[in-house]
Design a protein around this motif. Structure first.
Motif, PDB file in Angstrom:
ATOM      1  N   ARG A  61      45.744  64.792  38.269  1.00 29.46           N
ATOM      2  CA  ARG A  61      44.675  64.907  39.251  1.00 29.46           C
ATOM      3  C   ARG A  61      43.783  63.679  39.282  1.00 29.46           C
ATOM      4  O   ARG A  61      42.617  63.721  39.695  1.00 29.46           O
ATOM      5  CB  ARG A  61      43.875  66.184  39.037  1.00 29.46           C
ATOM      6  N   LYS A  62      44.315  62.557  38.780  1.00 27.31           N
ATOM      7  CA  LYS A  62      43.621  61.274  38.882  1.00 27.31           C
ATOM      8  C   LYS A  62      44.467  60.353  39.751  1.00 27.31           C
ATOM      9  O   LYS A  62      45.699  60.377  39.669  1.00 27.31           O
ATOM     10  CB  LYS A  62      43.425  60.649  37.497  1.00 27.31           C
ATOM     11  N   CYS A  63      43.813  59.534  40.563  1.00 27.88           N
ATOM     12  CA  CYS A  63      44.541  58.598  41.409  1.00 27.88           C
ATOM     13  C   CYS A  63      44.654  57.254  40.691  1.00 27.88           C
ATOM     14  O   CYS A  63      43.654  56.708  40.239  1.00 27.88           O
ATOM     15  CB  CYS A  63      43.825  58.393  42.744  1.00 27.88           C
ATOM     16  N   HIS A  64      45.879  56.720  40.658  1.00 30.94           N
ATOM     17  CA  HIS A  64      46.103  55.457  39.946  1.00 30.94           C
ATOM     18  C   HIS A  64      46.520  54.322  40.872  1.00 30.94           C
ATOM     19  O   HIS A  64      47.048  53.304  40.424  1.00 30.94           O
ATOM     20  CB  HIS A  64      47.118  55.673  38.825  1.00 30.94           C
ATOM     21  N   ALA A  65      46.258  54.477  42.191  1.00 32.76           N
ATOM     22  CA  ALA A  65      46.376  53.314  43.055  1.00 32.76           C
ATOM     23  C   ALA A  65      45.198  52.415  42.676  1.00 32.76           C
ATOM     24  O   ALA A  65      44.211  52.894  42.127  1.00 32.76           O
ATOM     25  CB  ALA A  65      46.257  53.737  44.525  1.00 32.76           C
ATOM     26  N   LEU A  66      45.261  51.118  42.920  1.00 34.31           N
ATOM     27  CA  LEU A  66      44.107  50.274  42.603  1.00 34.31           C
ATOM     28  C   LEU A  66      42.948  50.631  43.526  1.00 34.31           C
ATOM     29  O   LEU A  66      41.808  50.720  43.114  1.00 34.31           O
ATOM     30  CB  LEU A  66      44.478  48.793  42.719  1.00 34.31           C
ATOM     31  N   ALA A  67      43.277  50.861  44.797  1.00 34.92           N
ATOM     32  CA  ALA A  67      42.276  51.300  45.766  1.00 34.92           C
ATOM     33  C   ALA A  67      42.997  51.996  46.911  1.00 34.92           C
ATOM     34  O   ALA A  67      44.167  51.722  47.164  1.00 34.92           O
ATOM     35  CB  ALA A  67      41.478  50.115  46.298  1.00 34.92           C
ATOM     36  N   ILE A  68      42.297  52.919  47.564  1.00 34.49           N
ATOM     37  CA  ILE A  68      42.898  53.604  48.706  1.00 34.49           C
ATOM     38  C   ILE A  68      42.136  53.233  49.973  1.00 34.49           C
ATOM     39  O   ILE A  68      41.017  52.736  49.917  1.00 34.49           O
ATOM     40  CB  ILE A  68      42.899  55.143  48.541  1.00 34.49           C
ATOM     41  N   THR A  69      42.775  53.527  51.098  1.00 32.57           N
ATOM     42  CA  THR A  69      42.120  53.425  52.403  1.00 32.57           C
ATOM     43  C   THR A  69      41.985  54.830  52.957  1.00 32.57           C
ATOM     44  O   THR A  69      42.924  55.618  52.867  1.00 32.57           O
ATOM     45  CB  THR A  69      42.952  52.549  53.363  1.00 32.57           C
ATOM     46  N   VAL A  70      40.806  55.114  53.476  1.00 36.03           N
ATOM     47  CA  VAL A  70      40.568  56.426  54.085  1.00 36.03           C
ATOM     48  C   VAL A  70      40.417  56.216  55.590  1.00 36.03           C
ATOM     49  O   VAL A  70      39.810  55.243  56.028  1.00 36.03           O
ATOM     50  CB  VAL A  70      39.291  57.086  53.506  1.00 36.03           C
ATOM     51  N   GLY A  71      41.008  57.092  56.370  1.00 29.26           N
ATOM     52  CA  GLY A  71      40.773  56.963  57.775  1.00 29.26           C
ATOM     53  C   GLY A  71      41.894  57.475  58.651  1.00 29.26           C
ATOM     54  O   GLY A  71      42.859  58.044  58.189  1.00 29.26           O
ATOM     55  N   GLY A  72      41.663  57.222  59.990  1.00 26.50           N
ATOM     56  CA  GLY A  72      42.579  57.753  60.973  1.00 26.50           C
ATOM     57  C   GLY A  72      41.789  58.736  61.812  1.00 26.50           C
ATOM     58  O   GLY A  72      40.567  58.663  61.886  1.00 26.50           O
ATOM     59  N   SER A  73      42.445  59.719  62.360  1.00 24.13           N
ATOM     60  CA  SER A  73      41.748  60.661  63.249  1.00 24.13           C
ATOM     61  C   SER A  73      40.834  61.584  62.433  1.00 24.13           C
ATOM     62  O   SER A  73      39.909  62.177  62.966  1.00 24.13           O
ATOM     63  CB  SER A  73      42.803  61.505  63.974  1.00 24.13           C
ATOM     64  N   ALA A  74      41.112  61.687  61.180  1.00 26.01           N
ATOM     65  CA  ALA A  74      40.289  62.510  60.270  1.00 26.01           C
ATOM     66  C   ALA A  74      40.146  61.706  58.978  1.00 26.01           C
ATOM     67  O   ALA A  74      40.786  60.667  58.830  1.00 26.01           O
ATOM     68  CB  ALA A  74      41.013  63.833  59.993  1.00 26.01           C
ATOM     69  N   PRO A  75      39.313  62.117  58.005  1.00 27.30           N
ATOM     70  CA  PRO A  75      39.161  61.353  56.765  1.00 27.30           C
ATOM     71  C   PRO A  75      40.371  61.515  55.836  1.00 27.30           C
ATOM     72  O   PRO A  75      40.265  61.973  54.710  1.00 27.30           O
ATOM     73  CB  PRO A  75      37.886  61.926  56.149  1.00 27.30           C
ATOM     74  N   LEU A  76      41.532  61.092  56.348  1.00 25.77           N
ATOM     75  CA  LEU A  76      42.777  61.230  55.581  1.00 25.77           C
ATOM     76  C   LEU A  76      42.871  60.145  54.519  1.00 25.77           C
ATOM     77  O   LEU A  76      42.359  59.044  54.703  1.00 25.77           O
ATOM     78  CB  LEU A  76      43.982  61.057  56.515  1.00 25.77           C
ATOM     79  N   CYS A  77      43.556  60.428  53.427  1.00 28.96           N
ATOM     80  CA  CYS A  77      43.918  59.363  52.494  1.00 28.96           C
ATOM     81  C   CYS A  77      45.137  58.664  53.090  1.00 28.96           C
ATOM     82  O   CYS A  77      46.237  59.215  53.134  1.00 28.96           O
ATOM     83  CB  CYS A  77      44.268  59.894  51.113  1.00 28.96           C
ATOM     84  N   ASP A  78      44.936  57.453  53.534  1.00 27.74           N
ATOM     85  CA  ASP A  78      45.993  56.670  54.181  1.00 27.74           C
ATOM     86  C   ASP A  78      47.009  56.166  53.161  1.00 27.74           C
ATOM     87  O   ASP A  78      48.069  55.687  53.518  1.00 27.74           O
ATOM     88  CB  ASP A  78      45.338  55.422  54.828  1.00 27.74           C
ATOM     89  N   THR A  79      46.664  56.273  51.866  1.00 28.84           N
ATOM     90  CA  THR A  79      47.516  55.719  50.816  1.00 28.84           C
ATOM     91  C   THR A  79      48.475  56.767  50.264  1.00 28.84           C
ATOM     92  O   THR A  79      49.452  56.455  49.590  1.00 28.84           O
ATOM     93  CB  THR A  79      46.634  55.160  49.680  1.00 28.84           C
ATOM     94  N   PHE A  80      48.259  58.007  50.633  1.00 24.14           N
ATOM     95  CA  PHE A  80      49.087  59.107  50.145  1.00 24.14           C
ATOM     96  C   PHE A  80      50.569  58.827  50.370  1.00 24.14           C
ATOM     97  O   PHE A  80      50.978  58.417  51.445  1.00 24.14           O
ATOM     98  CB  PHE A  80      48.689  60.414  50.854  1.00 24.14           C
ATOM     99  N   LEU A  81      51.341  59.051  49.321  1.00 21.38           N
ATOM    100  CA  LEU A  81      52.793  58.877  49.413  1.00 21.38           C
ATOM    101  C   LEU A  81      53.452  60.005  48.636  1.00 21.38           C
ATOM    102  O   LEU A  81      53.361  60.057  47.409  1.00 21.38           O
ATOM    103  CB  LEU A  81      53.204  57.518  48.832  1.00 21.38           C
TER     104      LEU A  81
END
Ligand code: SF4
Length: 96
Positions: free
Chosen positions: A22-42
Motif C-alpha cells: 500500500r505504498k507507491c514506489h514510483a519516483l513521482a506520479i502525475t495526477v489528472g485527466g477528466s477526474a483526479p486519476l493517477c495517470d501513473t497507474f499500471l
C-alpha cells in the motif's frame, strides 16, 4: 516561491506495478485527466519503481482542486484510492 513535493501517504491500488504494501514506489506520479486519476497507474504483476523511496506527486492537472497551485499539488501529502478499475486521488476537494 519554492514548491515542496507532496508525498503519497498511502495507495490502495495493490495491483499496480508501483504498489508494494500500500505504498507507491514510483519516483513521482502525475495526477489528472477528466477526474483526479493517477495517470501513473499500471496494472501489472511485475513490480517496478524504487522500493527504497516513496512516491511524490510530480504534477497535477486538476486545477479545480483546492490544493492545486500552478498545476502542482500543495497538499502536505495525498492518499490514492482504489476506485475499481482506476486509481484516484482521495485528497481531492473541489474548489467552491
Ligand atoms: S499512486 Fe498511482 S502509480 Fe502509485 S501505486 Fe498508486 S496507482 Fe500505482
Amino acid at each position: 516561491m519554492t514548491m515542496k513535493m507532496p508525498m503519497i501517504s498511502q495507495c490502495s491500488m495493490e495491483d499496480c506495478a508501483y504498489n508494494n504494501d500500500r505504498k507507491c514506489h514510483a519516483l513521482a506520479i502525475t495526477v489528472g485527466g477528466s477526474a483526479p486519476l493517477c495517470d501513473t497507474f499500471l496494472k501489472s504483476p511485475q513490480k517496478g519503481g524504487d522500493t527504497d523511496s516513496v512516491a511524490g506527486v510530480g504534477a497535477c492537472k486538476v486545477s479545480s482542486c483546492v490544493y492545486n497551485s500552478s498545476l502542482e499539488c500543495s497538499s502536505e501529502n495525498i492518499q490514492v484510492g482504489n476506485h475499481g478499475d482506476h486509481a484516484e486521488c482521495d485528497t481531492f476537494q473541489e474548489r467552491t
